[in-house]
Design a protein around this motif. Structure first.
Motif, PDB file in Angstrom:
ATOM      1  N   LEU A   8       0.840  -1.206   0.000  1.00  0.00           N
ATOM      2  CA  LEU A   8       0.000   0.000   0.000  1.00  0.00           C
ATOM      3  C   LEU A   8       0.872   1.251   0.000  1.00  0.00           C
ATOM      4  N   ALA A   9       1.979   1.176   0.745  1.00  0.00           N
ATOM      5  CA  ALA A   9       2.883   2.332   0.800  1.00  0.00           C
ATOM      6  C   ALA A   9       3.569   2.560  -0.547  1.00  0.00           C
ATOM      7  N   MET A  10       3.733   1.496  -1.317  1.00  0.00           N
ATOM      8  CA  MET A  10       4.326   1.640  -2.662  1.00  0.00           C
ATOM      9  C   MET A  10       3.323   2.242  -3.647  1.00  0.00           C
ATOM     10  N   GLY A  11       2.030   2.219  -3.275  1.00  0.00           N
ATOM     11  CA  GLY A  11       1.059   2.865  -4.146  1.00  0.00           C
ATOM     12  C   GLY A  11      -0.187   2.055  -4.464  1.00  0.00           C
ATOM     13  N   ALA A  12      -0.285   0.837  -3.919  1.00  0.00           N
ATOM     14  CA  ALA A  12      -1.523   0.079  -4.125  1.00  0.00           C
ATOM     15  C   ALA A  12      -2.663   0.786  -3.398  1.00  0.00           C
ATOM     16  N   ASP A  13      -3.913   0.566  -3.883  1.00  0.00           N
ATOM     17  CA  ASP A  13      -5.051   1.292  -3.322  1.00  0.00           C
ATOM     18  C   ASP A  13      -5.673   0.602  -2.121  1.00  0.00           C
ATOM     19  N   ARG A  14      -5.777  -0.730  -2.217  1.00  0.00           N
ATOM     20  CA  ARG A  14      -6.316  -1.457  -1.065  1.00  0.00           C
ATOM     21  C   ARG A  14      -5.743  -2.856  -1.015  1.00  0.00           C
ATOM     22  N   ALA A  15      -6.013  -3.519   0.112  1.00  0.00           N
ATOM     23  CA  ALA A  15      -5.370  -4.809   0.354  1.00  0.00           C
ATOM     24  C   ALA A  15      -6.371  -5.829   0.853  1.00  0.00           C
ATOM     25  N   ILE A  16      -6.071  -7.096   0.530  1.00  0.00           N
ATOM     26  CA  ILE A  16      -6.880  -8.204   1.042  1.00  0.00           C
ATOM     27  C   ILE A  16      -5.939  -9.214   1.677  1.00  0.00           C
ATOM     28  N   LEU A  17      -6.203  -9.544   2.927  1.00  0.00           N
ATOM     29  CA  LEU A  17      -5.452 -10.611   3.595  1.00  0.00           C
ATOM     30  C   LEU A  17      -6.331 -11.851   3.655  1.00  0.00           C
ATOM     31  N   ILE A  18      -5.819 -12.946   3.087  1.00  0.00           N
ATOM     32  CA  ILE A  18      -6.504 -14.231   3.246  1.00  0.00           C
ATOM     33  C   ILE A  18      -5.798 -14.924   4.403  1.00  0.00           C
ATOM     34  N   GLN A  19      -6.433 -14.859   5.549  1.00  0.00           N
ATOM     35  CA  GLN A  19      -5.728 -15.222   6.775  1.00  0.00           C
ATOM     36  C   GLN A  19      -5.881 -16.702   7.107  1.00  0.00           C
ATOM     37  N   THR A  20      -4.719 -17.359   7.317  1.00  0.00           N
ATOM     38  CA  THR A  20      -4.715 -18.762   7.734  1.00  0.00           C
ATOM     39  C   THR A  20      -3.365 -19.101   8.339  1.00  0.00           C
ATOM     40  N   ASP A  21      -3.359 -20.057   9.259  1.00  0.00           N
ATOM     41  CA  ASP A  21      -2.104 -20.531   9.830  1.00  0.00           C
ATOM     42  C   ASP A  21      -1.592 -21.770   9.106  1.00  0.00           C
ATOM     43  N   VAL A  22      -2.395 -22.277   8.180  1.00  0.00           N
ATOM     44  CA  VAL A  22      -1.977 -23.464   7.417  1.00  0.00           C
ATOM     45  C   VAL A  22      -0.841 -23.062   6.471  1.00  0.00           C
ATOM     46  N   ALA A  23       0.192 -23.909   6.380  1.00  0.00           N
ATOM     47  CA  ALA A  23       1.262 -23.663   5.405  1.00  0.00           C
ATOM     48  C   ALA A  23       0.699 -23.932   4.015  1.00  0.00           C
ATOM     49  N   LEU A  24       0.628 -22.879   3.213  1.00  0.00           N
ATOM     50  CA  LEU A  24      -0.085 -22.988   1.932  1.00  0.00           C
ATOM     51  C   LEU A  24       0.836 -23.423   0.793  1.00  0.00           C
ATOM     52  N   GLU A  25       0.309 -24.256  -0.076  1.00  0.00           N
ATOM     53  CA  GLU A  25       1.021 -24.647  -1.292  1.00  0.00           C
ATOM     54  C   GLU A  25       0.484 -23.838  -2.465  1.00  0.00           C
ATOM     55  N   PRO A  26       1.278 -23.729  -3.537  1.00  0.00           N
ATOM     56  CA  PRO A  26       0.804 -22.981  -4.707  1.00  0.00           C
ATOM     57  C   PRO A  26      -0.584 -23.398  -5.221  1.00  0.00           C
ATOM     58  N   LEU A  27      -0.929 -24.669  -5.173  1.00  0.00           N
ATOM     59  CA  LEU A  27      -2.261 -25.079  -5.650  1.00  0.00           C
ATOM     60  C   LEU A  27      -3.354 -24.427  -4.800  1.00  0.00           C
ATOM     61  N   LYS A  68      -3.821   4.153   6.537  1.00  0.00           N
ATOM     62  CA  LYS A  68      -5.258   4.468   6.478  1.00  0.00           C
ATOM     63  C   LYS A  68      -5.958   3.817   5.284  1.00  0.00           C
ATOM     64  N   LYS A  69      -5.199   3.183   4.438  1.00  0.00           N
ATOM     65  CA  LYS A  69      -5.840   2.539   3.277  1.00  0.00           C
ATOM     66  C   LYS A  69      -6.569   1.268   3.716  1.00  0.00           C
ATOM     67  N   PRO A  70      -7.641   0.887   2.999  1.00  0.00           N
ATOM     68  CA  PRO A  70      -8.437  -0.261   3.434  1.00  0.00           C
ATOM     69  C   PRO A  70      -7.701  -1.596   3.327  1.00  0.00           C
ATOM     70  N   LEU A  71      -7.809  -2.381   4.385  1.00  0.00           N
ATOM     71  CA  LEU A  71      -7.249  -3.738   4.391  1.00  0.00           C
ATOM     72  C   LEU A  71      -8.339  -4.674   4.903  1.00  0.00           C
ATOM     73  N   GLU A  72      -8.816  -5.512   4.002  1.00  0.00           N
ATOM     74  CA  GLU A  72      -9.930  -6.413   4.325  1.00  0.00           C
ATOM     75  C   GLU A  72      -9.346  -7.792   4.650  1.00  0.00           C
ATOM     76  N   THR A  73      -9.922  -8.470   5.632  1.00  0.00           N
ATOM     77  CA  THR A  73      -9.440  -9.810   5.967  1.00  0.00           C
ATOM     78  C   THR A  73     -10.530 -10.844   5.693  1.00  0.00           C
ATOM     79  N   VAL A  74     -10.154 -11.901   4.982  1.00  0.00           N
ATOM     80  CA  VAL A  74     -11.069 -13.026   4.752  1.00  0.00           C
ATOM     81  C   VAL A  74     -10.335 -14.310   5.135  1.00  0.00           C
ATOM     82  N   THR A  75     -11.052 -15.412   5.160  1.00  0.00           N
ATOM     83  CA  THR A  75     -10.417 -16.703   5.468  1.00  0.00           C
ATOM     84  C   THR A  75     -10.655 -17.652   4.298  1.00  0.00           C
TER      85      THR A  75
END
Ligand code: FAD
Ligand code: AMP
Lengths: 249, 315
Positions: free
Chosen positions: A76-95, A196-203
């Motif tokens: 966001l500091a580099m210039g993106a407008d908003r962010a989405i975090l897909i929150q999980t503690d699972v170690a994710l694989e590319p698939l 202050k830019k929007p950061l939405e969290t989903v699972t």
């Protein structure tokens, strides 16, 4: 056109990575983390598209633990407008990441996805190709030049023999290589603004994606060590050793 | 079930890395059973299919012909791989820019998590692969029913290019997705051996100061029959083309002799060359990390040492 940029939080490229004594993985506690360098290049390219008026909005998205928020804030500091975090503690694989990203794309309907060609932790080099497949979109990996041309995208790719030029239908997925651009540093005012830019969290559950790993890590071990050799005093001694000791010339 | 190798070629000849992938496939077949088949998808690539049929260890060549396969576009190749995959326990490719581009796309369509860049086969489902720029080796087990894997060429010997007599069978195209179009290429022309398979590699780094100065390395390369490589810094500075880059995110090489000239030895560079048999470093900074992996280190100004080296090779 919206541009979606998936970014990953990884161990900083300058940190010397150490394998854990129990061979369960690498040491992550008290280790400096950063945005994957290839993802920085992807964010930079997206922000430049916005500055050029080609992109209307830049969305950064990261899948991972809560701390990935920091990486999103950097984007966001580099210039993106908003962010989405897909929150999980699972170690994710590319698939799994590709499936999560597809779910976000279905909702956000961007015209372009810019990813890094490779995350420097797992060195997989897979996610862009995989999300492109799941979306049924065109793909250009290892991009060193990207130009929107009406409803098409011209991309120069870094391949083993040199460079290759392809023309993609949009929407498209592009993975970026080192020579595409030089990412900017976020300025202090922009870092403040990013807070202050929007950061939405989903699972993953919200997105209806099963992220159960398919590949199990049996162990992570030290690579075979290489011994430092000798210093030679002159070119003559070097050539002599290569001929008579190492016998390689 | 058998092992399918996706062959990389330019419609005229196979790429050398295919031979290393065949060796890995033969090894997999030793664990999993079955034969090794090669997929040659191309445009008027009949000669490539015949060449593939000669490789020792290959039992069958599947040849798909069509303009949609003329340039290795992943969007068209992946559905073809998907169509064929059900008959195989493993689908593999060399971890080249071609293999890295195509194989994960096919894997996603098959709902498979691929395994990239393996350096050893432990069993039919368990592989070793470097992670974190080779700072760690991960042993991983795939639970997918079909395993999609790319092969690190330097970790597997090349199979014999001749001695086999496989049947060539044509296979139907999976069609043209029309998603992307090949426009053209700017290939680096060189009379030298191919970087990833050369017996000797001489690489230059930022210390070379300019592209023109690489002429010094070329003279040495001429005398040694060597390929020329570079660090990222040398490529970024525009001294040499991108395909010279050796490292974590460039090419992986493991020649009998690697000469690092004016290269500091960052971990990302080491990742691409530390499996070389003999490493030589010429660097004016005696603290340069490259000396920690060099068998022979010379602390010297390269502008003096390299011409001297060239002259000494006449002797
Ligand atoms: C995401 C990422 C991916 C990367 N991927 C790669 C990769 O694939 N490959 C790669 O190589 N790097 C890669 N890097 C870059 C890597 O971290 C280093 O920056 C790079 O390898 C440095 O190149 P260098 O050794 O040529 O330059 P420098 O580190 O600047 O070293 C130059 C060396 O030349 C020596 N020198 C200077 N003048 C002379 C002289 N006259 N005589 C003798 N010696 C001299 C100096 O003492 C110095 O040791 C990557 C970095 C990142 C962040
Ligand atoms: N956890 C993640 N969240 C968001 N994007 C990711 C994640 N992992 C990988 N990516 C994207 O995929 C690229 C390639 O990663 P990889 O396939 O793991 O080498 C990265 O540069 C990111 O753009």
């Amino acid at each position: 056109m919206k541009v979606l940029v998936p970014i990953k939080r990884v161990i900083d490229a300058n940190v010397k990575v150490r394998v854990k004594a129990d061979e369960s993985g690498v040491e992550l506690t008290n280790v400096k983390m950063a945005m994957n360098p290839f993802c920085e290049i992807a964010v930079e390219e997206a922000v430049r598209l916005k500055e050029a008026g080609t992109a209307s909005e830049v969305i950064v998205v990261s899948a991972g633990i809560t701390q990935s928020q920091e990486t999103l804030r950097t984007g966001l500091a580099m210039g993106a407008d908003r962010a989405i975090l897909i929150q999980t503690d699972v170690a994710l694989e590319p698939l799994a990441i590709a499936k999560l990203l597809k779910a976000v794309v279905d909702k956000e309907e961007p015209g372009l996805l810019l990813l890094g060609k490779q995350a420097i932790d797992g060195d997989n080099n897979q996610t862009a190709q995989m999300v492109s497949a799941l979306l049924g979109w065109s793909q250009a990996t290892f991009a060193s030049k990207v130009a929107v041309d009406g409803d098409k995208l011209n991309v120069t790719r870094e391949v083993d023999g040199g460079l290759e030029n392809v023309n993609l239908n949009m929407p498209a997925v592009v993975s970026v290589d080192l020579r595409l651009n030089e990412p900017r540093y976020a300025s202090l005012p922009n870092i403040m603004k990013a807070k202050k830019k929007p950061l939405e969290t989903v699972t993953p559950e919200d997105l209806g994606v099963d992220v159960t790993p398919r590949v199990e890590t049996v162990k992570v071990s030290e690579p075979p060590a290489r011994q430092a050799g000798v210093k030679v005093a002159s070119v003559a001694e070097l050539v002599e050793k290569l001929k008579n000791e190492a016998k390689v010339i | 079930m058998s092992i399918l190798v996706i062959a990389e070629h330019d419609n005229a000849a196979l790429k050398p890395a295919v031979l290393n992938a065949v060796t890995a496939a033969v090894e997999l077949a030793g664990h999993a059973g079955g034969d090794v088949h090669l997929l040659v998808a191309g445009e008027n690539a009949g000669a490539v299919a015949s060449e593939a049929a000669q490789i020792a260890g290959v039992a069958k060549v599947l040849h798909a012909d069509g303009a949609e396969y003329g340039h290795g576009l992943a969007e068209n190749l992946a559905p073809l791989v998907v169509k064929l995959a059900s008959g195989y326990s493993h689908v593999i490719a060399a971890a080249t820019s071609f293999g890295k581009n195509v194989l994960p796309r096919a894997a996603a369509l098959l709902d498979v998590q691929p395994v990239s860049d393996i350096s050893a086969v432990e069993s039919a489902d368990t592989f070793v692969r470097p992670i974190y720029a080779g700072n760690a080796m991960a042993t991983v087990r795939s639970t997918d029913s079909v395993k999609l894997v790319t092969i690190r060429g330097t970790a597997f010997d090349a199979a014999a290019a001749e001695g086999g007599s496989a049947a060539v069978e044509s296979t139907d195209s999976a069609g043209d997705t029309g998603l992307s179009r090949f426009l053209g290429q700017e290939l680096t022309k060189s009379e030298r051996p191919e970087l990833t398979t050369a017996g000797i590699v001489i690489s230059g780094g930022r210390g070379m100061q300019s592209g023109d100065n690489f002429a010094m390395l070329e003279k040495v390369a001429d005398k040694l029959g060597a390929a020329i490589g570079a660090s990222r810094a040398a490529v970024d500075a525009g001294f040499v083309p991108n395909d010279y880059q050796v490292g974590q995110t460039g090419k992986v090489v493991a020649p009998d002799l690697y000469l690092a000239i004016g290269i500091s030895g960052a971990i990302q560079h080491l990742a691409g060359m530390k499996d070389s048999k003999v490493i030589v470093a010429i660097n004016k900074d005696e603290e340069a990390p490259i000396f920690q992996v060099a068998d022979y280190g010379l602390v010297a100004d390269l502008f003096q040492a390299v011409p001297e080296l060239e002259a000494a090779l006449d002797g």
